[in-house]
Design a protein around this motif. Structure first.
Motif, PDB file in Angstrom:
ATOM      1  N   UNK A   1      14.304 -61.547 -45.157  1.00 30.47           N
ATOM      2  CA  UNK A   1      12.742 -60.333 -44.813  1.00 30.47           C
ATOM      3  C   UNK A   1      12.224 -61.267 -44.992  1.00 30.47           C
ATOM      4  N   UNK A   2      12.271 -62.207 -46.525  1.00 31.39           N
ATOM      5  CA  UNK A   2      11.009 -62.742 -46.462  1.00 31.39           C
ATOM      6  C   UNK A   2      10.734 -63.722 -45.649  1.00 31.39           C
TER       7      UNK A   2
ATOM      8  N   UNK B   1       0.033 -60.103 -57.180  1.00 31.61           N
ATOM      9  CA  UNK B   1      -1.171 -61.460 -56.999  1.00 31.61           C
ATOM     10  C   UNK B   1      -0.609 -62.114 -55.946  1.00 31.61           C
ATOM     11  N   UNK B   2       0.651 -62.378 -56.011  1.00 29.93           N
ATOM     12  CA  UNK B   2       1.695 -63.279 -54.787  1.00 29.93           C
ATOM     13  C   UNK B   2       1.397 -62.043 -53.407  1.00 29.93           C
ATOM     14  N   UNK B   3       1.491 -61.086 -53.337  1.00 31.32           N
ATOM     15  CA  UNK B   3       1.306 -60.620 -52.136  1.00 31.32           C
ATOM     16  C   UNK B   3      -0.507 -60.064 -51.568  1.00 31.32           C
TER      17      UNK B   3
ATOM     18  N   UNK C   1       5.155 -57.054 -62.195  1.00 30.52           N
ATOM     19  CA  UNK C   1       4.270 -55.943 -61.353  1.00 30.52           C
ATOM     20  C   UNK C   1       3.413 -56.944 -60.605  1.00 30.52           C
ATOM     21  N   UNK C   2       1.986 -57.484 -61.953  1.00 38.74           N
ATOM     22  CA  UNK C   2       1.140 -58.472 -61.892  1.00 38.74           C
ATOM     23  C   UNK C   2       1.578 -59.632 -60.856  1.00 38.74           C
ATOM     24  N   UNK C   3       2.404 -60.079 -61.615  1.00 39.77           N
ATOM     25  CA  UNK C   3       2.812 -61.632 -60.515  1.00 39.77           C
ATOM     26  C   UNK C   3       2.955 -61.219 -59.539  1.00 39.77           C
TER      27      UNK C   3
ATOM     28  N   UNK D   1       8.830 -63.039 -53.826  1.00 40.61           N
ATOM     29  CA  UNK D   1       8.602 -61.260 -54.990  1.00 40.61           C
ATOM     30  C   UNK D   1       7.830 -60.523 -54.194  1.00 40.61           C
ATOM     31  N   UNK D   2       7.105 -60.790 -52.747  1.00 38.66           N
ATOM     32  CA  UNK D   2       6.451 -59.400 -52.021  1.00 38.66           C
ATOM     33  C   UNK D   2       7.373 -58.788 -51.594  1.00 38.66           C
ATOM     34  N   UNK D   3       8.819 -59.025 -51.647  1.00 36.92           N
ATOM     35  CA  UNK D   3      10.345 -58.507 -50.809  1.00 36.92           C
ATOM     36  C   UNK D   3      10.460 -57.937 -52.259  1.00 36.92           C
TER      37      UNK D   3
END
Length: 208
Positions: free
Chosen positions: A88-89, A58-60, A53-55, A201-203
Motif C-alpha cells: 500500500x505504501x 508528521x510523516x503524512x 501518533x505525532x510521528x 508510518x502513513x499506512x
C-alpha cells in the motif's frame, strides 16, 4: 480551492527537512531551512518528545505538503493505493509520482510542483498531442508531454530547464529539452523516489 498561502519555507522547517517548494532557491545558501533548521515559532528550538501518533502525522504531512495535495485528496489516494495489488505504501507514492504536475516538475519544465500545477491549469502543455489542463492526471508509459509551441518562450520554463541539470531527471522519464518534450519510459518504482519518506508510518496512521 483552499491552498496554503503563507511562507513556504515554514513548511520545510516544520517538517524538519527540505520539501523543495521554492525551486532553485532550495539548492542555495538562501534556503531558510539551511539558516534555521528548526520548527518555526517561539518554542521551535525546544526539544519535544513526540508520540507515535505525532510521528505518523508528521510523516503524512511531509508527503502531502511535498506533493501539494489537500487532505481529502491525499486520503483518496491512500484508499486507491490500499485497493491495489502490492504494498500500500509503495502504491501511494507511485500514484503521487504519476501525477501530471509532478511529472512536469521532474522533467524540468517548472521550478516546483506548485508552479507546474499552475502552468498545467493554464493549458501550457500537451500530452500525446492533446492540450491538457488537469494537474492530477495520471501518466502512463509511452505518454509524450510537450510544451505548446507558442508557450516555449515563457521565462519560467526556460529557467527551469537550466535547473534540471543540477536536479537530475529520474530514470523512468526522458527529457528532450531542445524540443521541449518529455517521455514517460516506464512506470515509476519505489526505488525512483529518493526523497527520505517512511511510507509505512502513513499506512499505520490511516489504518487506525
Amino acid at each position: 480551492m483552499a491552498r496554503y498561502t503563507q511562507a513556504k519555507c515554514k513548511l520545510c522547517r516544520r517538517e524538519g527537512t527540505k520539501l523543495f517548494l521554492k525551486g532553485d532557491r532550495c539548492y542555495t545558501d538562501k534556503c531558510a531551512y539551511e539558516k534555521r533548521p528548526y520548527p518555526p515559532g517561539h518554542s521551535g528550538r525546544m526539544r519535544h518528545k513526540m508520540s507515535d501518533y505525532a510521528i505518523q502525522l508528521r510523516e503524512k504531512q511531509k508527503v502531502r505538503r511535498m506533493y501539494g495535495i489537500l487532505e481529502g485528496q491525499f486520503r483518496d489516494y491512500y484508499h486507491r493505493a490500499d485497493g491495489m495489488k502490492g504494498v500500500t505504501g509503495h502504491n501511494l507514492l507511485i500514484l503521487l509520482e504519476r501525477r501530471l504536475d509532478n511529472v512536469i516538475f521532474r522533467l524540468g519544465y517548472a521550478n516546483s510542483r506548485d508552479q507546474a500545477r499552475q502552468l498545467v491549469r493554464h493549458g501550457i502543455f500537451k500530452m500525446n498531442g492533446r492540450r491538457v489542463n488537469i494537474p492530477s492526471m495520471q501518466v502512463q508509459p509511452e505518454d509524450v508531454i510537450e510544451v505548446r509551441e507558442e508557450a516555449r518562450k515563457i521565462p519560467v520554463i526556460n529557467e527551469a530547464q537550466e535547473v534540471i541539470a543540477r536536479r537530475g531527471c529520474p530514470e523512468w522519464l526522458e527529457s528532450d529539452g531542445a524540443n521541449f518534450k518529455g517521455t514517460v519510459k516506464a512506470m515509476p518504482s519505489r526505488d525512483d523516489i529518493q526523497f527520505p519518506i517512511n511510507e509505512q508510518l502513513i499506512v499505520e496512521l490511516y489504518s487506525k
